[in-house]
Structure formats: structure tokens, C-alpha cells
Design a protein around this motif. Structure first.
Motif, PDB file in Angstrom:
ATOM      1  N   UNK A 241       0.854  -1.189   0.000  1.00  0.00           N
ATOM      2  CA  UNK A 241       0.000   0.000   0.000  1.00  0.00           C
ATOM      3  C   UNK A 241       0.887   1.234   0.000  1.00  0.00           C
ATOM      4  N   UNK A 242       0.721   2.087  -1.012  1.00  0.00           N
ATOM      5  CA  UNK A 242       1.453   3.347  -1.023  1.00  0.00           C
ATOM      6  C   UNK A 242       0.712   4.370  -1.860  1.00  0.00           C
ATOM      7  N   UNK A 243       0.289   5.441  -1.235  1.00  0.00           N
ATOM      8  CA  UNK A 243      -0.381   6.526  -1.946  1.00  0.00           C
ATOM      9  C   UNK A 243       0.607   7.619  -2.281  1.00  0.00           C
ATOM     10  N   UNK A 244       0.096   8.624  -2.986  1.00  0.00           N
ATOM     11  CA  UNK A 244       0.929   9.786  -3.311  1.00  0.00           C
ATOM     12  C   UNK A 244       0.012  10.958  -3.604  1.00  0.00           C
ATOM     13  N   UNK A 245       0.563  12.143  -3.506  1.00  0.00           N
ATOM     14  CA  UNK A 245      -0.207  13.341  -3.820  1.00  0.00           C
ATOM     15  C   UNK A 245      -0.760  13.259  -5.232  1.00  0.00           C
TER      16      UNK A 245
END
Ligand SMILES: [Zn+2]
Length: 523
Positions: A241-245
Motif C-alpha cells: 500500500x502506497x499513496x501519493x499526492x
């Protein structure tokens, strides 16, 4: 459903089972200077998702990378240009710390960020890009693949983002053996062991040394081009799991490229994405708001932990958050928090009360505290009135004695109010009580109203509501427009045209003083 619960549920449904191994949630920040509050949004979103997954019984680890292996590409305005110019272009871990006591530049700014993250109640496992991934050789296999298949990387860049690299371009920057810079080098001719490089580029004020040679790109001597580096980090660590702007998440954007690299080069299922909106300061984005009051630490200083968490997690990931320390954001944030607390005390169970629970530090979530609190605006007013005792006024307004917990929170809130008043608070929140009614040309209608109000105040102790109701009546009795009446009152007591709720503030000031001032101004 509250956004973190919605995402927790989506992850549960979509991320394949890891056979008992914990899911890995990851985020990172390049430590190129004082960290802007905008970066805390990512920290908090990943941190909260990790907490919510744990609540759902999904084992997970939250790792946060302190990136010390990107190049030092510009000198922040608050640092001495003369000292730092020679370091432009070096990897951050080779740039000296601005203050003694830290191994390097990245450590210094990383320590500040970690303090802020701690205050917000998040507790990721920290690691460093250079010291923990590149230098020990953990990235070497991914580097080898990227160099062996450099033509595929060039093709992906061209197809996905339209960026065209020449045939000799390799997806790696090596650190010059002579001057230790990496922005100045150009790598080519991968022979399976080493790459050739020349130290001859001078972007953004960097000075190349002219050195040429061949160097092994392994063991921390080279760093992958960042969109490949991103995919390689997912691969090496097994990120789930990794989000970003959202600026990274557009079609053809860096995330899109990294996803393609991860799939096509490394055969990886790309991590679950959480694209999120910006955290603005006074309406400005990270890149353009570098002024005072925009760093993570400065914003964190404005709020106690639970209100700071609200600032970070309160808005859905699809919505922008905007805090302006020099506007009314600070009192409004506290009010938002108090409104949520009120719903909890009323026994409501909805997204708002869920948010309130998640604003509490993890150690307080078993038993959610809901102490009664005096509104921040009132606290900020009272602490500016030298003759008022905050706790007494709070008890009067609450209508019953304060518990120990409530007393502590009141004192804490007073400290935040004093801090804000002496730092960012705009003029409209700063008050100086006038010993004598200010020198103002009061109208006849104002004078009539003052006398009638003085009679009313003289008769008995009045509550805020009672004074408020009386002011309402005076509009007719003294034949005065509301705005005229209020401006007159604020002028008489505060020498200005506006102020806190008039009924309330007249009720908290000493009675004899109010009567005397009204009589004098009404003369
Ligand atoms: Zn060099």
C-alpha cells in the motif's frame, strides 16, 4: 463511511492475501530542507490507514523512508548560500548539517520531521534510502535489471509520459568519485560491471569537476532515476500500500511511469494507490508557500496532538485541506474539534464521531476522552484580559465545576491560544481592553443605548444570554441600528470596530467597570 474506513475496506477486498506476512504500507520524504506541512498529509493518511487495517485485524507494518539519497538541488532561503553552494548536486547524506549534532543535512531535517510525526501520534518504522537500501546493496539487483534493460525503460518513459531520452541514456545517476556530486554526472555504456561517466553537467548552479571514469553503480555508488527508483523500492521491500499526492497520480505522471516500470521490468503487482489532495497553507500549495508558518513543525506547534490530527485527517482524501495560521483557521480548527466532541457526548454514532475517535492518539483510543472545553475564541479573548481568571470564567460558562481533566485541557488550550496570539493571530483576534472608553465620536443613539445598558448591568449580575437579549431590545428602545450599537460598544471597550460576541464579553468583564465605562461613554 469515513474515508480511512472506506480505504481499509478496499484494501481488504483488493490486496491479495500475503499468507500471514504483514502488509507493508510505505511512504517517503526527500529531506531537501525544512519539511512543509503538505508532506504530513501523506504521513497521516498512511499512518491512519495502517491503524484502521490493524483494527480490522489485518496485520501490517508502516515504513517511512527518510530519503537521504536524492541530490541537494537548491539552497533553501533560510540557509547561508555561501556555505552551501559548494554542496549543490551532492547526495543529501553528503551535505553537512546546518546545525552541529547531526551526521548530515538529511539527518538534521529528518529529526525535525520525526518529532512532528511523533506529536501527531504516528509511529512508523523509519529507514534511510542510502544507509539502509542502497549502501548495503539491497537495490543492486534492481539496478542491474534496469541497466540491462535500459532500452525498455526509455521506451516506457516515451510511451507513458512522452519523455524522450537519447540512446545512450541510462536510468542511473552515479556519484562522482572526485567531487562527490551526482547531479553533475552523466552515465553511459553499461558493460555489466561498470558504467562510464563524465562529470560535466551544471544544472541549477551546480559546478561539475570535469572528471571522467568508470564506476560500479552498485552498493550506493549510483542511484536509480527516480521513477525507476520508486518501482525498485516497491520491489525490494514488497510494498502493498502506497499513496501519493494527486499531482503524481495523473495519466502519464510519475506514478503511472513507476507502475509500468514495476510491472514490465520487475514483474511486480503495483501497490494499492491512495491518490490524495493537497494540504494548502493560506490557499497556496507546497511549492509556492515557503514562508513563515508553512512548515510541518510550525503548523504542529499551533495545536495539541488531537487537534493537529484533525487538521491532518479531517478532510476526505479527495478534498483539499487549507490552514492559514494568520487567518481564522486556528480557532476554526479547534471549533471543529469541539463540535465533534459535542456529538460524541450526545451519543451520536456517525462518521463525525468516528473521526473524533481517530483524532485521539492511539494510546487514548480505548477510552475516548470527551472533556468539556471552553471554545478557543473565548479562551483567546480571556487570556488577553488581565483581570479575568480563566478557570473562573470557564466554570461560569460551563455552569458547573471543572473536572481535573477539564482544568488541564483548559490550561493547555490557554497555552496554545497565547502562542498563537503572539505569533500569527490576525488583528481581529487581538484585544486591548480600554481603561477609559476610547476617544470616539459616539452618536446620540449610541449614548442612549449605553445609558439604558448601564442601568440594566447595574441592577444585577447578568449572563451572556441576558446581555445579548437586552442588546436586542435596545435596538427598538434606543432606536439604533444593530451595527451602530455594536461598533459603539467595541469602540468603548476595545477601541476598534469589531470583537467577540458582545453579550458574552460584556458579561465576563467586571460589572462595576462595565457600568462605569458605559456611563462615561454615554455622557
Ligand atoms: Zn565531479
Amino acid at each position: 463511511m469515513f474515508w480511512a474506513d472506506r480505504i481499509g475496506k478496499e484494501i481488504e477486498e483488493r490486496v491479495p492475501s500475503t499468507d500471514g506476512a504483514p502488509l507493508l504500507v510505505r511512504d517517503e520524504k526527500t529531506l531537501s530542507g525544512r519539511v512543509h506541512i503538505g508532506s504530513m498529509r501523506g504521513v497521516a493518511i498512511h499512518g491512519l490507514v495502517s491503524e484502521v487495517l490493524s483494527e480490522r485485524g489485518i496485520k501490517n507494518t508502516y515504513r517511512y523512508e527518510l530519503n537521504d539519497f536524492d541530490p541537494f538541488d537548491s539552497i533553501p532561503g533560510y540557509l547561508d548560500e555561501a556555505v552551501f553552494t559548494e554542496h549543490l548536486g551532492k547526495p543529501l547524506y553528503l551535505v553537512p548539517s546546518p546545525e552541529p549534532g547531526f551526521a548530515n543535512y538529511a539527518e538534521y531535517f529528518g529529526a525535525e520531521l520525526q518529532e512532528v510525526i511523533k506529536k501527531a501520534g504516528f509511529n512508523p518504522e523509519y529507514y534511510k534510502a542510502y544507509a539502509d537500501l542502497y549502501a548495503p546493496g539491497k537495490m543492486d539487483e534492481c539496478i542491474r535489471i534496469a541497466l540491462d534493460r535500459a532500452s525498455e525503460v526509455r521506451r516506457i518513459l516515451k510511451e507513458v509520459s512522452g519523455s524522450v531520452k537519447d540512446e545512450t541514456w541510462l536510468p542511473i545517476s552515479v556519484v562522482c568519485e572526485s567531487c562527490s556530486k551526482m547531479m553533475t554526472t552523466r552515465a553511459s555504456d553499461w558493460d555489466g560491471e561498470t558504467v562510464a561517466y563524465t562529470c560535466d553537467k551544471g544544472p541549477d548552479g551546480t559546478v561539475p569537476c570535469g572528471n571522467t571514469g568508470r564506476v560500479s553503480p552498485f552498493g550506493g555508488r549510483g542511484k536509480l532515476f527516480w521513477k525507476v527508483d520508486w518501482a525498485a523500492k516497491w520491489t525490494v521491500q514488497g510494498v502493498d500500500v502506497e499513496g501519493a499526492g494527486k499531482d503524481h497520480s495523473t495519466k502519464g505522471g510519475s506514478r503511472d511511469v513507476a507502475n509500468h516500470v514495476a510491472k514490465e521490468l520487475y514483474g511486480l503487482e503495483t501497490p494499492f494507490d491512495i491518490p490524495y489532495e493537497f494540504f494548502l497553507v493560506g490557499g497556496k500549495k507546497m511549492s509556492s508557500s515557503k514562508g513563515r508558518g508553512s512548515s510541518a513543525r510550525e503548523i504542529s506547534e499551533l495545536f495539541p496532538p488531537e487537534v493537529f490530527r484533525l487538521a491532518l485527517i479531517g478532510k476526505d482524501i479527495n478534498q483539499q485541506t487549507d490552514v492559514d495560521p494568520s487567518g481564522d483557521s486556528v480557532p476554526r480548527m479547534f471549533d471543529w474539534y469541539d463540535d465533534l466532541a459535542e456529538r460524541v457526548r450526545e451519543g451520536v454514532a456517525d462518521d463525525f464521531t468516528r473521526l473524533y475517535a481517530l483524532c485521539q492518539l492511539p494510546e487514548n483510543q480505548a477510552e475516548i476522552p470527551t472533556p468539556w472545553q471552553l471554545r478557543f475564541g473565548q479562551v483567546a479573548f480571556i487570556v488577553q484580559m488581565p483581570h479575568l481568571v480563566l478557570a473562573d470564567e470557564a466554570e461560569r460558562i460551563k455552569g458547573s465545576p471543572l473536572s481535573e481533566e477539564e482544568k488541564e485541557k483548559l490550561e493547555e488550550r490557554a497555552e496554545y491560544a497565547r502562542f498563537w496570539l503572539t505569533t500569527y493571530a490576525p488583528e481581529q483576534f487581538r484585544f486591548v481592553l480600554q481603561d477609559q472608553p476610547s476617544d470616539f465620536a459616539y452618536t446620540d443613539a449610541q449614548k442612549r443605548a449605553f445609558s439604558l445598558l448601564a442601568d440594566f448591568m447595574e441592577e444585577d449580575d447578568r449572563t451572556g444570554e441576558e446581555v445579548h437579549a437586552r442588546l436586542h431590545e435596545l435596538k427598538t428602545e434606543a432606536d439604533i441600528k444593530p451595527s451602530e450599537l455594536f461598533v459603539g460598544l467595541y469602540q468603548a471597550f476595545l477601541a476598534r470596530d469589531s470583537g467577540p460576541k458582545a453579550g458574552w464579553f460584556l458579561s465576563v468583564l467586571p460589572r462595576e467597570f462595565v457600568v462605569r465605562s458605559l456611563r462615561e461613554a454615554g455622557r
